[in-house]
Design a protein around this motif. Sequence first.
Motif, mmCIF file in Angstrom:
data_model
loop_
_atom_site.group_PDB
_atom_site.id
_atom_site.type_symbol
_atom_site.label_atom_id
_atom_site.label_comp_id
_atom_site.label_asym_id
_atom_site.label_seq_id
_atom_site.Cartn_x
_atom_site.Cartn_y
_atom_site.Cartn_z
ATOM 1 N N PRO A 244 1.171 -1.345 0.316
ATOM 2 C CA PRO A 244 -0.299 0.039 0.074
ATOM 3 C C PRO A 244 0.421 1.588 -0.220
ATOM 4 N N GLY A 245 0.879 1.627 -1.026
ATOM 5 C CA GLY A 245 0.951 3.918 -1.045
ATOM 6 C C GLY A 245 1.918 3.564 -2.347
ATOM 7 N N SER A 246 2.606 2.436 -2.508
ATOM 8 C CA SER A 246 3.853 2.294 -3.282
ATOM 9 C C SER A 246 3.316 2.739 -4.879
ATOM 10 N N THR A 249 0.015 6.888 -3.397
ATOM 11 C CA THR A 249 0.637 7.627 -2.280
ATOM 12 C C THR A 249 -0.026 8.985 -1.691
ATOM 13 N N LEU A 253 -2.595 9.390 1.844
ATOM 14 C CA LEU A 253 -2.406 10.225 2.536
ATOM 15 C C LEU A 253 -3.773 11.106 3.020
ATOM 16 N N GLU A 285 7.204 -4.473 5.451
ATOM 17 C CA GLU A 285 7.954 -3.563 4.753
ATOM 18 C C GLU A 285 6.094 -2.199 4.480
ATOM 19 N N ARG A 288 6.007 -0.151 7.418
ATOM 20 C CA ARG A 288 6.647 0.571 8.122
ATOM 21 C C ARG A 288 5.910 1.813 6.967
ATOM 22 N N PHE A 289 5.766 1.165 5.734
ATOM 23 C CA PHE A 289 5.132 2.689 4.452
ATOM 24 C C PHE A 289 3.932 3.296 5.252
ATOM 25 N N MET A 292 4.558 5.507 7.674
ATOM 26 C CA MET A 292 5.157 6.874 8.114
ATOM 27 C C MET A 292 4.442 7.386 6.694
ATOM 28 N N MET A 324 3.375 18.456 3.264
ATOM 29 C CA MET A 324 3.356 16.865 3.583
ATOM 30 C C MET A 324 4.856 15.719 3.399
ATOM 31 N N LEU A 325 4.869 16.117 2.132
ATOM 32 C CA LEU A 325 5.669 15.038 1.351
ATOM 33 C C LEU A 325 6.987 16.294 1.195
ATOM 34 N N TYR B 134 7.222 -2.203 -9.108
ATOM 35 C CA TYR B 134 6.789 -1.538 -8.955
ATOM 36 C C TYR B 134 8.366 -0.334 -9.482
ATOM 37 N N PHE C 136 -7.286 15.589 -1.401
ATOM 38 C CA PHE C 136 -7.932 17.652 0.005
ATOM 39 C C PHE C 136 -8.284 18.448 -1.065
ATOM 40 N N THR D 249 2.849 10.126 -7.286
ATOM 41 C CA THR D 249 4.684 11.334 -7.033
ATOM 42 C C THR D 249 5.508 9.990 -6.481
ATOM 43 N N VAL D 250 5.268 8.630 -7.111
ATOM 44 C CA VAL D 250 6.299 7.811 -6.986
ATOM 45 C C VAL D 250 7.356 7.984 -8.305
ATOM 46 N N MET D 292 10.367 20.171 -4.950
ATOM 47 C CA MET D 292 9.986 19.535 -4.087
ATOM 48 C C MET D 292 10.736 18.233 -4.253
ATOM 49 N N VAL D 315 10.985 -5.095 -2.224
ATOM 50 C CA VAL D 315 10.581 -4.762 -0.824
ATOM 51 C C VAL D 315 11.745 -3.357 -0.545
ATOM 52 N N MET D 318 10.436 -0.336 -2.044
ATOM 53 C CA MET D 318 9.400 0.200 -1.267
ATOM 54 C C MET D 318 10.192 0.578 -0.194
ATOM 55 N N ARG D 322 9.980 4.486 0.577
ATOM 56 C CA ARG D 322 9.696 5.713 1.901
ATOM 57 C C ARG D 322 10.716 6.128 2.725
ATOM 58 N N LEU D 325 10.717 9.530 1.304
ATOM 59 C CA LEU D 325 9.560 10.149 1.862
ATOM 60 C C LEU D 325 9.415 10.829 3.228
ATOM 61 N N SER D 326 10.324 10.498 3.817
ATOM 62 C CA SER D 326 10.406 10.845 5.744
ATOM 63 C C SER D 326 10.904 11.819 5.950
#
Lengths: 326, 326, 326, 326
Positions: A244-246, A249, A253, A285, A288-289, A292, A324-325, B134, C136, D249-250, D292, D315, D318, D322, D325-326
């Motif tokens: 998820p989010g790959s 994204t 959010l 992962e 974790r993602f 994040m 945010m990013l 990915y 958003f 975005t990714v 950005m 993985v 990904m 992450r 983007l953190s």
Amino acid sequence: MKRRIQFSAGLHTFGPCADRFVSSGYKEAEHVARSIRMACQVQGLDVVELIMGAHVSTDMVNQIRKVLENTGLRVSLVLPDLFVDRKWSRGSLTSVDKDIRKSAVEEVKQSMDIAAELGCSIINVWPGHDGFDYSFQADYGLAWDQLIEGIRKCCDYRNDIQVAIEYKIKEPRTHLFLGTVGKCFLLLGAVNRKNTGVVLDVGHALFGYENAAESAVLLDKFGRKLSHLHLNDNYRYWDDDMMPGSVHTVEYLELFYWLDRIGYNGWYSLDIFPYREEGVKAATESIRFVKMLLATVKETSQEKIQDVIRKGDAVEAMALVRKMLS
Amino acid sequence: MKRRIQFSAGLHTFGPCADRFVSSGYKEAEHVARSIRMACQVQGLDVVELIMGAHVSTDMVNQIRKVLENTGLRVSLVLPDLFVDRKWSRGSLTSVDKDIRKSAVEEVKQSMDIAAELGCSIINVWPGHDGFDYSFQADYGLAWDQLIEGIRKCCDYRNDIQVAIEYKIKEPRTHLFLGTVGKCFLLLGAVNRKNTGVVLDVGHALFGYENAAESAVLLDKFGRKLSHLHLNDNYRYWDDDMMPGSVHTVEYLELFYWLDRIGYNGWYSLDIFPYREEGVKAATESIRFVKMLLATVKETSQEKIQDVIRKGDAVEAMALVRKMLS
Amino acid sequence: MKRRIQFSAGLHTFGPCADRFVSSGYKEAEHVARSIRMACQVQGLDVVELIMGAHVSTDMVNQIRKVLENTGLRVSLVLPDLFVDRKWSRGSLTSVDKDIRKSAVEEVKQSMDIAAELGCSIINVWPGHDGFDYSFQADYGLAWDQLIEGIRKCCDYRNDIQVAIEYKIKEPRTHLFLGTVGKCFLLLGAVNRKNTGVVLDVGHALFGYENAAESAVLLDKFGRKLSHLHLNDNYRYWDDDMMPGSVHTVEYLELFYWLDRIGYNGWYSLDIFPYREEGVKAATESIRFVKMLLATVKETSQEKIQDVIRKGDAVEAMALVRKMLS
Amino acid sequence: MKRRIQFSAGLHTFGPCADRFVSSGYKEAEHVARSIRMACQVQGLDVVELIMGAHVSTDMVNQIRKVLENTGLRVSLVLPDLFVDRKWSRGSLTSVDKDIRKSAVEEVKQSMDIAAELGCSIINVWPGHDGFDYSFQADYGLAWDQLIEGIRKCCDYRNDIQVAIEYKIKEPRTHLFLGTVGKCFLLLGAVNRKNTGVVLDVGHALFGYENAAESAVLLDKFGRKLSHLHLNDNYRYWDDDMMPGSVHTVEYLELFYWLDRIGYNGWYSLDIFPYREEGVKAATESIRFVKMLLATVKETSQEKIQDVIRKGDAVEAMALVRKMLS
């Protein structure tokens, strides 16, 4: 976001992940006990989803419960098997065969009993073969009558278990009867029972061209029907069941913002198919993602987000995402 | 349309047709000999396609040949297994593992030998796992170097067998390197060998948003590279592998017109996945349906069709189709 | 199929057909009177749809009525302008601006009055700008409150006119609030007024991955809400507004079968955008094509069709279509 | 990433942004001089793209040059008008009308002269109407002959200007001849001139189901043909022309990584349609958002990224995203 979010995963995450070409699976098949032990290795994972037949059954329930107790892992919910056994291939609750329909209701009832025994309050009903592939292959009105009747029977079986329906626009049929969030409202309205709900699979929403946040808000607004959440991602055309989010994204959010705002307090459950990845690593992962992304939302002023949404201005929405990013 | 059109089918048509949910298959698995006998029951079927490993191998080739001789069925082509064995899961010709790449070339070479032994002049190479899922997962340039090098080695192995490449935009990876008809030209140009060609899978063209007739014409025009044809249909988003003409009836009429006009003289080969249908019946009906469409085109004045195409007027094109279907 | 089917067309069929690149239109703009005279040239066309502002207004209504009386053409329905005037660009009934929302309701009410004056019993409400483009950017729950409230006010204005809602998944926004047939049920249930209905635009259904026959059956089954029908076709990704049957020929056969079976007795209305075609010719051919498909269904035994549908067997469904098209 | 990245924008960003419903535009039309002054207000914008007819012409070139000199803004490139004038509606370089084809070549030649006068070394040729909508509407082989011949004539007119072709899978036709990156290679190979190149429009790549990074790498690898870059975003089904990075975005992170790695040194040009947004604000935010993302890539170890890509493990890919983007 005050509640601690609890993570769940389908136990199939740790299975062989077959597809139509590699039907023996991309990895070796494992015993359920081994899958459960793999799940325990995933940092941050609180609970697992079990599929009837594949992971649990009336005969096995005590055995599975013991394995779970030994590991400390709990069960979020149970999925009746309406999609693995080949007998459902032309439909379960809407089969043209009366015995199959009856058998499907029995399967759901059994899963409700097992859910109760495992301490769950919810089952996840996904009638994946209930649909059609070709024109002139379905009596749409009749199928809906059967769907309504079948779900109602399940709801009436025991009202301490919530029957949560999972919708999906296609696969394994080219068209599923219960394809969109809107059709879930039609179904639940017709079923007219209290112990119903909807499973929002984010990937299903995305490849049905829904915005998952919008679907979550509507499910909450009209009857508080958001029962469960499946997290995964895809490229909008198919249920790729990626981490998820790959891909989406930004939409994730937005979804996480709204889940908090509507006070969703269910599980955050991974429903991914890590065909070519090691299951434990992929689940780890993924969590974790997601964490994040959750942190990213949390670190942003909720008033600011609410203000941007209220104005409806795309440039401000974009600037918000950028911050945010950053 | 003077040539008699010869129909082929993948032998998997008569197999269990598994998918990721019903991984044991929608039907019982059969021995190859039984599948061949099923193929013989399909009225109008002339030849079959065999997949290495699943249907034929170096060890089995004599045995299979005897079964075929007994039945009178012939083989149109052989597909090297670059997509069934789990070892290809992260790529065959473009694997990051040198040994896997080597092994993939060996597999193709073996299939060329077996093709020759079975009296075929063509193999169907589909590098289905060669792609990515990915972002940040593939070195695109390196993968293309490997793809070019691998195909070239295969071509150079024996020039009496044509290496026909099958393209597809996705599945089982979310992105395949060789996704479109345009990329086939890029590949074949770089490979630069005479014994190359392209397999046009109509469904792959459709869900890659190609018009299959256009793709056929281009493949013919730029180097006479249309080697083989896979017939099936879908709803534009996924490789549903339905019976041909069931959805894109009009586009099939156009395709059949152009195949005749460019003088395509290869097989008309079914590549369908009749998950919920009896294989013999599905293949039989598919051939009947295709023959109906072929007859529809044939009964129309070719000059009239050519005239309509030349003018490029949509209303006239629509009137033409109407008259064809009346 | 005993009723004589009556054909309608949007008057925009005979207009310039602009798009974002050719914003001046692919053809010269015409006066409304001229467009009406063009409509009269279309063989088989019985009635036209008028868009407020573009084709009719409170000031022009008498003038337009005279032109219509002179030509013998009637009006099927009126569309309030919630999508042409730039003031609606960020939403009409769901605008963040209270005055715009009020203005939108006024527009609908005026269109109801004009509909009544022109002898129509129905208006076609398409809130095309009511949606969002970015994450958003929308308060989904609030928007639905506004949508429900706005439609309810319109319904309550006069109950002799039916307020028929047209849904669409996207365009001109990337997401419209009222995107699917399922969401129409949610809306109409919440609005809870008798004089509501739904406009089924076949193209909208198709590119929202609905089967239009299924959508028609559901609209009929749950409250007899199928008020009006827009005929056009596309390639499943966008509202191409092509001549009906040009792409989804088989799905149109199925739709026409079901429309008869459920006893739909509304108009068969063309909603095409013949950018590069002469409007009269495109409408004429569209009606001819539809009549050919209707005849094809009519010539087939309804019992046979019903029997095939009841069995749910894809091979039989395919054979049925083959016989229809032979 | 040592080069300073230079930002460009199409001057239409500051125009009325019409579509087929709001054909008068979502905003008031402006004089070109006013649009240029608006462009100057965009922080970080270095250059603009001009469309022939709409923004510049042989007659106006001196006048425009003066306005530009006064403002300090420069021109990145010129787009010949093959898509605004209604005369191209059934094709420009591939029209069935010989005079139209000739006229299209003239238009391109004029744009080359104007480009030279404005100090540009490149033109952006987008044959947007060259394609088809319906089956039986195009002679594909003939169209390609005309396309090749037309582009070759343009290239031969003056070799100091690069003819960069922009591909797109659909819109305004349902199918464009030059739909994919692969077909660009086919065309440029057949044209066989040095002063050719390709404009990679990221949105076009995305809704043609390409990964834009992959397309960029291939264009660079096979002949260094990546001439220009259009930045925008969409939801994969249509050319929504949203602000870049808002959805994918990714994939944008990956694209920017690869553009640096292959040493792309052209413009980063916005090609957005801010229908409902103020043009200056939308362009300003787009540049900020892109910066950005560029910074995010830059702050990550290029060796680390390269290492992840080399391994091809999802993985790890990904986890990399992450951390970015953190």
